[in-house]
Write a protein that holds these residues in place. Sequence first.
Motif, PDB file in Angstrom:
ATOM      1  N   ASN A   1      70.289  57.460  35.498  1.00  0.00           N
ATOM      2  CA  ASN A   1      70.623  56.930  34.179  1.00  0.00           C
ATOM      3  C   ASN A   1      69.347  56.990  33.350  1.00  0.00           C
ATOM      4  OD1 ASN A   1      73.435  55.410  34.699  1.00  0.00           O
ATOM      5  ND2 ASN A   1      72.100  55.064  36.452  1.00  0.00           N
ATOM      6  N   GLN A   2      69.408  57.614  32.194  1.00  0.00           N
ATOM      7  CA  GLN A   2      68.216  57.756  31.358  1.00  0.00           C
ATOM      8  C   GLN A   2      68.521  57.246  29.953  1.00  0.00           C
ATOM      9  OE1 GLN A   2      66.429  61.694  31.183  1.00  0.00           O
ATOM     10  NE2 GLN A   2      64.421  60.787  30.779  1.00  0.00           N
ATOM     11  N   LYS A   3      67.651  56.384  29.467  1.00  0.00           N
ATOM     12  CA  LYS A   3      67.821  55.793  28.139  1.00  0.00           C
ATOM     13  C   LYS A   3      67.312  56.757  27.084  1.00  0.00           C
ATOM     14  CE  LYS A   3      67.011  51.478  25.629  1.00  0.00           C
ATOM     15  NZ  LYS A   3      66.338  50.166  25.673  1.00  0.00           N
ATOM     16  N   ILE A   4      68.199  57.161  26.175  1.00  0.00           N
ATOM     17  CA  ILE A   4      67.857  58.129  25.140  1.00  0.00           C
ATOM     18  C   ILE A   4      67.836  57.413  23.791  1.00  0.00           C
ATOM     19  CG2 ILE A   4      68.437  60.332  24.084  1.00  0.00           C
ATOM     20  CD1 ILE A   4      67.771  60.477  27.091  1.00  0.00           C
ATOM     21  N   GLU A   5      66.660  57.382  23.162  1.00  0.00           N
ATOM     22  CA  GLU A   5      66.505  56.679  21.886  1.00  0.00           C
ATOM     23  C   GLU A   5      66.141  57.596  20.732  1.00  0.00           C
ATOM     24  OE1 GLU A   5      64.366  52.806  22.255  1.00  0.00           O
ATOM     25  OE2 GLU A   5      63.785  53.620  24.192  1.00  0.00           O
TER      26      GLU A   5
ATOM     27  N   ARG B   1      70.852  49.680  16.220  1.00  0.00           N
ATOM     28  CA  ARG B   1      70.817  50.926  16.984  1.00  0.00           C
ATOM     29  C   ARG B   1      71.655  50.867  18.246  1.00  0.00           C
ATOM     30  NH1 ARG B   1      65.829  52.333  18.957  1.00  0.00           N
ATOM     31  NH2 ARG B   1      65.567  50.124  19.379  1.00  0.00           N
ATOM     32  N   TYR B   2      72.263  49.702  18.525  1.00  0.00           N
ATOM     33  CA  TYR B   2      73.070  49.549  19.729  1.00  0.00           C
ATOM     34  C   TYR B   2      74.537  49.357  19.360  1.00  0.00           C
ATOM     35  CZ  TYR B   2      68.792  49.074  22.442  1.00  0.00           C
ATOM     36  OH  TYR B   2      67.578  49.308  23.040  1.00  0.00           O
ATOM     37  N   TYR B   3      75.392  49.978  20.144  1.00  0.00           N
ATOM     38  CA  TYR B   3      76.841  49.909  19.972  1.00  0.00           C
ATOM     39  C   TYR B   3      77.325  48.464  20.112  1.00  0.00           C
ATOM     40  CZ  TYR B   3      81.749  51.173  21.074  1.00  0.00           C
ATOM     41  OH  TYR B   3      83.115  51.297  21.103  1.00  0.00           O
ATOM     42  N   LYS B   4      78.234  48.048  19.256  1.00  0.00           N
ATOM     43  CA  LYS B   4      78.604  46.640  19.161  1.00  0.00           C
ATOM     44  C   LYS B   4      80.010  46.309  19.672  1.00  0.00           C
ATOM     45  CE  LYS B   4      75.690  45.629  15.118  1.00  0.00           C
ATOM     46  NZ  LYS B   4      74.958  46.906  15.144  1.00  0.00           N
ATOM     47  N   LEU B   5      80.718  47.259  20.256  1.00  0.00           N
ATOM     48  CA  LEU B   5      82.131  47.039  20.561  1.00  0.00           C
ATOM     49  C   LEU B   5      82.418  46.927  22.058  1.00  0.00           C
ATOM     50  CD1 LEU B   5      83.768  49.367  17.882  1.00  0.00           C
ATOM     51  CD2 LEU B   5      83.327  46.908  17.763  1.00  0.00           C
ATOM     52  N   GLY B   6      81.482  46.404  22.811  1.00  0.00           N
ATOM     53  CA  GLY B   6      81.750  46.102  24.218  1.00  0.00           C
ATOM     54  C   GLY B   6      81.825  47.334  25.098  1.00  0.00           C
ATOM     55  N   GLU B   7      82.703  47.271  26.121  1.00  0.00           N
ATOM     56  CA  GLU B   7      82.822  48.372  27.071  1.00  0.00           C
ATOM     57  C   GLU B   7      83.455  49.601  26.425  1.00  0.00           C
ATOM     58  OE1 GLU B   7      81.330  48.047  29.948  1.00  0.00           O
ATOM     59  OE2 GLU B   7      80.887  45.971  29.449  1.00  0.00           O
ATOM     60  N   VAL B   8      83.183  50.759  27.020  1.00  0.00           N
ATOM     61  CA  VAL B   8      83.813  51.996  26.591  1.00  0.00           C
ATOM     62  C   VAL B   8      84.646  52.536  27.750  1.00  0.00           C
ATOM     63  CG1 VAL B   8      82.013  52.519  24.906  1.00  0.00           C
ATOM     64  CG2 VAL B   8      81.778  53.375  27.245  1.00  0.00           C
TER      65      VAL B   8
ATOM     66  N   LYS C   1      59.744  62.119  29.642  1.00  0.00           N
ATOM     67  CA  LYS C   1      59.299  61.713  28.319  1.00  0.00           C
ATOM     68  C   LYS C   1      60.471  61.412  27.391  1.00  0.00           C
ATOM     69  CE  LYS C   1      54.922  64.256  28.547  1.00  0.00           C
ATOM     70  NZ  LYS C   1      54.088  65.309  27.942  1.00  0.00           N
ATOM     71  N   ARG C   2      61.672  61.843  27.764  1.00  0.00           N
ATOM     72  CA  ARG C   2      62.842  61.600  26.907  1.00  0.00           C
ATOM     73  C   ARG C   2      63.254  60.139  26.905  1.00  0.00           C
ATOM     74  NH1 ARG C   2      67.681  64.071  28.533  1.00  0.00           N
ATOM     75  NH2 ARG C   2      68.419  63.901  26.394  1.00  0.00           N
TER      76      ARG C   2
END
Length: 546
Positions: A239-243, A317-324, A217-218
Motif C-alpha cells: 500500500n503506497q500513499k500517493i499525494e 485533500r481527503y475523501y469525505k464519504l466513508g468507505e468505497v 519517493k512517490r
Amino acid sequence: MSLLPLKLVRRLCIAVALMPLLGIAAVADEQMERGAAIYAEKCVICHQPSGQGAPPIYPPLAQSDWMLSNRERAIKVVCEGLTGTIVVNGQSYTNSMPAQMLDDVQVANVMTYVFNSWGNSGKPFTADEVRVARAKTRFKTYDALVSAAAYQPLPPAPAKWKLREVAQLPEFCTRLASDGTGKIVYALQQTGGVYALDLASAALVPVLKAEDYLDVKRGEVMAVGCTVGPDGRLWFVTNQKIEKDVPLVLNEVVIWRSVTQPDGMLGKPERWFATTYPHGEGGYNHGVSQISFGSDGMLYLSSGSRTDGGEPAGDARYYKLGEVEITACLWRMDPKADKPEIELYARGIRNAYGFAWDGSGQLFTVSNGPNMDAPEEMDAIEQGRHYGFPHQFAEWPVKAAFPYPHTPPPPAGVKFKHPVANLGPAAGGRPGGLFTFDPHSSPAGMVWCGDDFPESLRGSFVITRFGNLLETQEDVGFDVLTARMSRDASGQWQAKMENLLKPLGRPIDVHHIGKGRLLILEYTRTTNFKDRLGWLPGRIIELAPE
C-alpha cells in the motif's frame, strides 16, 4: 487494529515543516527535516500529519497550550511516557502515551519540529536540554530506556510443547510466508523489504529491498501481506500513499509476484495487479493486508477499512464519504488471469488482518473493531454476505447512526451476519455472549491446525492478538489463543477460546511450517501497554511438539 508504518507520512511532515521556517530563522532546516522524519515514524499515527490529534482520544500538538507552556514537561513525556488526564486547549484527554525509543539528539530534533510546526513557535531544543530533563524521569538515560525495552523471557510452553527463539529481527516485520516445508521462511518488512530465514542455521538475510522494485519517493509504503503460492512464487501486496499531482490523496494497492534468479534468490518482482482508492485520513487506512490462496486455487485478499466509522475528513485533500466499493471487504481474484479483476467476496469486514480455512473448507476471519470500544470479531464467511461494518459491529444493535453520528444509514434490505460467539474461558468470552474478543485486543494472524498437529491443537485455530493500543482497564491481547469451533442448535457459530501462550511482544502473525510446528512473529519486544515503553523490532519464535 491499525498498524504503525515506519515512515507513514514523512514527505507531508517535511513539507509542513518548511512553512514555519520562513519566520524562524534560528531553526536549522536540517534539524527540522530530521525531526519531521522522526515525527512521521513515531508520532503521526496518533497526532496526525496536521498536528491536530484525534479528539477526544489523542490530543492536538498544534498550538497546544499544555505542551507549549512547559518545555521540560514536554521532553519528559517523550522520554518516559504519560498516563492519566490532561486538559489541552480546554478539552480533557484520558489516555496513555508510551515512552519513545529516541536518544537525546533524536528527542531534540523531533521536539524542535513539533514546537515549530502548525503555527507553533519556539527556540530549538538541544541534546543537553533533553539530557537534563530525561535525568528527572523514571528512565534516567536513553540506555536505561533501551534496557527496559529489551527482549523479554519467553513464556512457559504448553505441556508437551517446546518454545525457542529462532531469530531477532533488525526491522519491524509484519508477516511470515513459506512453502510449508520448514526450510526457507520469508519475513515481510513493514516498508516492503523481504528477509529470508534459513531455519536450519537460523541465518536471517535481506533478499529484497523496497527500493529494488518500488519508487519509494512517490510516497510512504506499508506492506502487511505475503504468501507463497502453489507456483512457488512469493506473492505480496503493498500500500503506497500517493499525494503528489492528485486531487485527492490516494492509496495505491499493488500485488507483486516474485521472479526467481538463476542462483535461486529472489529477483525484482513483477507487478501483477494495481488499483487505487481514496486514502483514509489519520490512522484508519488499514490498506490491503493478508493475501492467501484458497483450496479453489483462487487468491483471497483482505481490504481493510479506510475509516473508523465513516467520519468525514477535516482536510480537503481527503475523501469525505466513508468507505468505497473495494474497502472493508474480502477480495477474490484469479491468479491465472492475464487481466486480473477484483471479485467482492464478502462485505462489511472492518479489518481482517487474519483469515484461514478450517478442515472442511469454511473460511473464518478475525477483525479489530472501532475505537468506540466494540468487541473485536471473528466471522464465519459466506460468499456474498455483509458483516456489518460500518453500520453494525459485534453484538451492538443496528442504529441509523451506528456507532457514530456521522455513520451512514445501513443499506436497505441488507441483513447483517453476526460474528462468532466466544464461549470463553479466555479472550473476554462468556456463555450466551454474541461477540468474540475483548475490545482493542487486536486479533491478527491465524492458522488452522490440521492432521499433522498433536491432539492438543489438532482441529483448532491458533490466533495471535497484537494487544491494545489504547488505554484500557486491563491490558488485553499480547497473547496467542486457541479457538475450537462448533455450532449451536440454531446454526450460530461459536468458539471455545483458551490461552496458549502469554505474554508475548505484540504477536502479529503465526505460520505453519509442517509437522505440527508453528512460527510466531513478535512485532516488538514489550509485552504489555501499561509499562508505557516504546517499540524496538521483535523476533521470530518457534512452538514445536516435544
